[in-house]
Scaffold this motif. Structure first.
Motif, PDB file in Angstrom:
ATOM      1  N   UNK A 279       0.804  -1.223   0.000  1.00 34.15           N
ATOM      2  CA  UNK A 279       0.000   0.000   0.000  1.00 34.15           C
ATOM      3  C   UNK A 279       0.835   1.271   0.000  1.00 34.15           C
ATOM      4  N   UNK A 378      15.373   3.965  -8.462  1.00 35.69           N
ATOM      5  CA  UNK A 378      14.245   4.740  -7.937  1.00 35.69           C
ATOM      6  C   UNK A 378      12.954   3.939  -8.054  1.00 35.69           C
ATOM      7  N   UNK A 379      12.845   3.218  -9.174  1.00 34.91           N
ATOM      8  CA  UNK A 379      11.650   2.390  -9.375  1.00 34.91           C
ATOM      9  C   UNK A 379      11.597   1.344  -8.274  1.00 34.91           C
ATOM     10  N   UNK A 380      10.461   1.256  -7.581  1.00 32.18           N
ATOM     11  CA  UNK A 380      10.330   0.283  -6.496  1.00 32.18           C
ATOM     12  C   UNK A 380      10.533  -1.121  -7.054  1.00 32.18           C
ATOM     13  N   UNK A 382      11.579  -5.141  -6.182  1.00 29.53           N
ATOM     14  CA  UNK A 382      11.762  -6.139  -5.141  1.00 29.53           C
ATOM     15  C   UNK A 382      13.183  -6.688  -5.207  1.00 29.53           C
TER      16      UNK A 382
ATOM     17  N   UNK B 207      -3.514   3.047  -2.506  1.00 29.20           N
ATOM     18  CA  UNK B 207      -3.231   2.337  -3.765  1.00 29.20           C
ATOM     19  C   UNK B 207      -4.277   1.245  -3.960  1.00 29.20           C
ATOM     20  N   UNK B 242      -0.543   6.285 -10.616  1.00 30.01           N
ATOM     21  CA  UNK B 242       0.651   6.154  -9.758  1.00 30.01           C
ATOM     22  C   UNK B 242       1.790   6.989 -10.324  1.00 30.01           C
ATOM     23  N   UNK B 245       7.670   6.106 -11.070  1.00 23.74           N
ATOM     24  CA  UNK B 245       8.584   5.143 -10.467  1.00 23.74           C
ATOM     25  C   UNK B 245       7.865   3.969  -9.814  1.00 23.74           C
ATOM     26  N   UNK B 246       6.567   4.138  -9.550  1.00 27.72           N
ATOM     27  CA  UNK B 246       5.787   2.998  -9.060  1.00 27.72           C
ATOM     28  C   UNK B 246       5.089   2.275 -10.213  1.00 27.72           C
ATOM     29  N   UNK B 248       6.246   1.752 -13.063  1.00 33.76           N
ATOM     30  CA  UNK B 248       7.197   0.908 -13.795  1.00 33.76           C
ATOM     31  C   UNK B 248       7.859  -0.139 -12.907  1.00 33.76           C
ATOM     32  N   UNK B 249       7.436  -0.242 -11.682  1.00 32.67           N
ATOM     33  CA  UNK B 249       8.063  -1.237 -10.803  1.00 32.67           C
ATOM     34  C   UNK B 249       7.691  -2.639 -11.284  1.00 32.67           C
ATOM     35  N   UNK B 250       8.528  -3.606 -10.989  1.00 33.29           N
ATOM     36  CA  UNK B 250       8.226  -4.977 -11.422  1.00 33.29           C
ATOM     37  C   UNK B 250       6.873  -5.472 -10.910  1.00 33.29           C
ATOM     38  N   UNK B 251       6.536  -5.122  -9.676  1.00 32.66           N
ATOM     39  CA  UNK B 251       5.261  -5.613  -9.127  1.00 32.66           C
ATOM     40  C   UNK B 251       4.082  -5.023  -9.907  1.00 32.66           C
ATOM     41  N   UNK B 254       3.867  -6.594 -13.339  1.00 31.15           N
ATOM     42  CA  UNK B 254       3.218  -7.911 -13.262  1.00 31.15           C
ATOM     43  C   UNK B 254       1.708  -7.763 -13.173  1.00 31.15           C
TER      44      UNK B 254
END
Lengths: 448, 270
Positions: A279, A378-380, A382, B207, B242, B245-246, B248-251, B254
């Motif tokens: 979140x 910067x991109x979150x 994992x 989110x 979003x 940078x969020x 484009x995150x892998x999560x 997906x």
């Protein structure tokens, strides 16, 4: 008859709270809890029962607002609401409001807290926006001894006029049993100035748990602290003060209970952690709890029996979720040493399974003047790496030789001290100060 | 001092546990206090609890026995012995001990919860539910676990959901309670209830994208593809809001792929 009348008058005076303005003494606090950009909880304790009033305002001579809680008592918990973010407020606690600005300057109301001391705090900035942030981190501080005082004093000197925005207690906050008397000596009498000016966010340690019960949310730890259970300071509601999260500027802080709450992979704490990580939109994620995922100090994370397997659980069950959620820093105590890793990921076994080529995301000391700060996208992302820090020596280091040879750590020190985190936008700087005031470790993480 | 049982002899090897810093320190402290006040029943209780916490049930029992011989009415003693019995998977013994504890102090919430768990372990769900309910009424801030256990004793899914909702009302939208309620609602065919619950979550989270996806999945499984498609589209829109940078995150990437797999009309790019 006259004697009876006098006795009755005396009895009425004693029973009428607030009628004896100078009779009570503040024996604890004030201290600040559950800070949000628009609210602050102010707590204090008096020796006698009385009403709870906080007078506050934007200048020391303009305490224009008053907040109260219902009833009378010796434990005072008052929530200030509708505050402005990032704003300094002055305040006084007592049993009645201080006089409004229109009354004679400098005079206290007849029933006001004439001798109450003025304090101030600054509310957190708006959530999400970057703001230079200083965090003081104390693991296992509560020895009540000269080492604890020295650690406090060198930090005070180090930070100087730079305000401490918040401070974290990593558990074992008050030895030996986390009783009310232990907390009084180890926390409230040791850090009065920090407590009245900067919100403290604690974690539960094994010694605190001697006098507390996480299932019933009862006992000294839960009585003393007011922590967010409904996500009111940011994050997802945990429903418990045993574990919680909060936002400060562009950082998200997650406190876990490694001592007393269910640590099963499908337990409530894990379900909450996953939801909370998913979140958050903050730039930085900092997790803290008592039992270290790795240590070779006064505890040994390779020994299953040590701490009844809690270190194993936090490493094998919770660390993978934290790393998958993009955590940047994992802060723990319990082991009375300082141990700091490289930028690592994916090491969930015993120390003999550590493989630097697989588990170290970035080698080097993490220092700008050394061989390079740690860099993360910067991109979150994992499993982009985190730094694990055991900083459990704010009250004492080990008096016995300890191995300090866990291979996950870049640096291990058997020295008393505390840690300082400075967040400035997309840069996080970390410092370990020993009790002599020496800067014994430092590193930076930059997101780009 | 004379002990009527052989339990005293179990007290002798008190430092025989494996080296453990806190345990050793705690035992040293309590041993010193026992040596100074050998007739103090409360100290044996305290020492037994330390051993119980360390999993040394035999030494814990011996200490409790000495405490009982010194002061059979010692507060907390029955509760400690019941905890020991439950650790040994002897719930009937635990219930018997806890009845004594609760007779002496009906407001003892720890004893009440322990008896509820012992009742549940004995298969007495209704009695367990009564004890959980009584404990919840007494506790100012119960942990979410208690509501989960209380719901687990319910006679039917409707009652279980009601108990979970009571937990949410008191504690907030705690993920463990929400997840259990959603699972129960879906398995009981209460799809509209589940959708309403998800809508309430979606309305308050920062989110909502993954919750919208779950809403779509739920409706898809319930045979309501049009509504599912709308949820997936809403999830895709939420992702678009979003920060980069969020997004484009892998999560998130997906999740975008999962949305497109579920609703091919959606696109990966904004």
């Amino acid at each position: 008859m006259k004697l009876r009348f006098n006795l009755l008058s005396l009895l009425l005076l004693l029973l009428a709270p607030g009628l004896l303005p100078a009779a009570t003494t503040i024996v604890r606090g004030p201290y600040l809890q559950s800070a949000t950009p628009t609210s602050m909880v102010v707590r204090w304790r008096t020796d006698l029962s009385e009403r709870s009033v906080v007078s506050y305002g934007l200048a020391a001579d303009k305490l224009t607002e008053n907040a109260r809680s219902a009833g009378v008592g010796t434990e005072h918990v008052v929530q200030l609401e509708n505050l402005q973010p990032g704003t300094r407020y002055f305040y006084v606690v007592g049993n009645a409001p201080v006089p409004p600005p229109s009354t004679k300057a400098g005079a206290a109301a007849e029933d006001g807290p004439a001798s109450a001391a003025m304090s101030s705090f600054t509310t957190p900035p708006p959530v999400g926006a970057a703001k230079p942030t200083r965090v003081w981190v104390l693991g296992d501080p509560g020895t009540k001894n000269d080492t604890q005082r020295a650690v406090r004093d060198v930090y005070q000197k180090f930070t100087g006029d730079r305000p401490t925005d918040l401070w974290l207690l990593l558990g074992d906050n008050a030895y030996p049993d986390g009783t009310d008397a232990d907390y009084q000596k180890a926390i409230f009498e040791l850090y009065p100035d920090f407590l009245r000016t900067s919100p403290v966010w604690p974690a539960l340690g094994n010694h605190d748990a001697q006098s507390a019960n996480s299932i019933t949310q009862s006992g000294v730890y839960y009585d003393i602290f007011t922590l967010p259970t409904r996500g009111q300071a940011g994050g997802v509601p945990s429903g418990t003060e045993a574990y919680y999260s909060f936002d400060y500027a562009n950082a998200h802080f997650i406190c876990l209970d490694s001592q007393d709450s269910d640590r099963n992979p499908n337990g409530p704490m894990m379900q909450w952690l996953k939801a909370d990580l998913a979140a958050t939109s903050r730039d930085w994620i900092i997790a803290y709890f008592h039992h270290p995922t790795y240590t070779k100090g006064t505890h040994d994370s390779d020994r299953d029996a040590d701490s009844a397997g809690r270190m194993n659980d936090m490493r094998a069950i919770f660390l993978p979720v934290l790393e998958a959620g993009g955590v940047d820093l994992v802060l723990t105590g319990h082991s009375h040493v300082y141990e700091r890793s490289w930028l690592i990921d994916g090491h969930y076994g015993k120390s003999n399974t550590f493989n630097a080529s697989a588990h170290v995301r970035q080698t080097g000391d993490g220092r700008a003047g050394g061989n390079g700060v740690y860099r993360k996208p910067r991109i979150r992302t994992e499993h982009a790496g985190e730094v694990s820090v055991v900083t459990g020596s704010a009250g004492h280091a080990s008096t016995q030789p300890v191995p300090l040879n866990h291979p996950v750590f870049f640096l291990s020190l058997n020295e008393a001290g505390s840690s300082v985190i400075d967040i400035n936008g997309l840069q996080l700087d970390f410092t370990f100060l020993n009790e002599k005031g020496e800067k014994r470790d430092w590193f930076s993480v930059i997101k780009e | 001092m004379r002990f009527r049982s052989a339990s005293f002899f179990f007290l002798l090897p008190v430092l025989a546990l494996p080296a453990h810093p806190e345990l050793d320190a705690a035992l040293q402290r309590i041993n010193a206090r026992v040596a100074a006040s050998p007739q103090a029943a409360a100290l044996y209780l305290e020492r037994g609890e330390i051993y119980l916490g360390a999993g040394d049930l035999l030494t814990a029992e011996a200490n409790f026995q000495v405490a009982a011989e010194l002061d059979p009415q010692l507060p907390r003693l029955d509760r400690a012995r019941a905890t020991l019995a439950l650790s040994r998977r002897q719930p009937a013994d635990a219930i018997r001990l806890l009845e004594g504890a609760l007779r002496r102090n009906p407001a003892d919430t720890e004893a009440r919860i322990l008896r509820a768990r012992s009742q549940l372990a004995s298969g007495h769900s209704a009695a367990a539910g009564e004890d959980f309910a009584a404990a919840l009424a007494l506790l100012e801030q119960p942990a979410p676990e208690i509501f989960l256990e209380y719901a687990a004793c319910a006679a039917n899914p409707i009652e279980a959901i009601r108990r979970l909702d009571a937990g949410c009302a008191r504690l907030g939208a705690v993920p463990a309670l929400l997840e259990r309620a959603l699972a129960l609602e879906e398995s009981a065919g209460l799809i509209d209830h589940a959708v309403s619950r998800l809508d309430r979550i979606i309305a308050r989270v920062e989110r909502p994208e993954s919750w919208l996806k779950r809403r779509g999945d739920l409706l898809q499984r319930a045979g309501r593809p049009a509504e599912a498609g709308a949820s997936y589209a809403a999830a895709r829109t939420a992702i678009g809001r979003l920060p980069d940078w969020l997004q484009e995150s892998p999560a998130t990437t997906r999740l975008k792929h999962e949305l497109v797999d579920s609703a091919p009309s959606l696109s990966l790019s904004p």
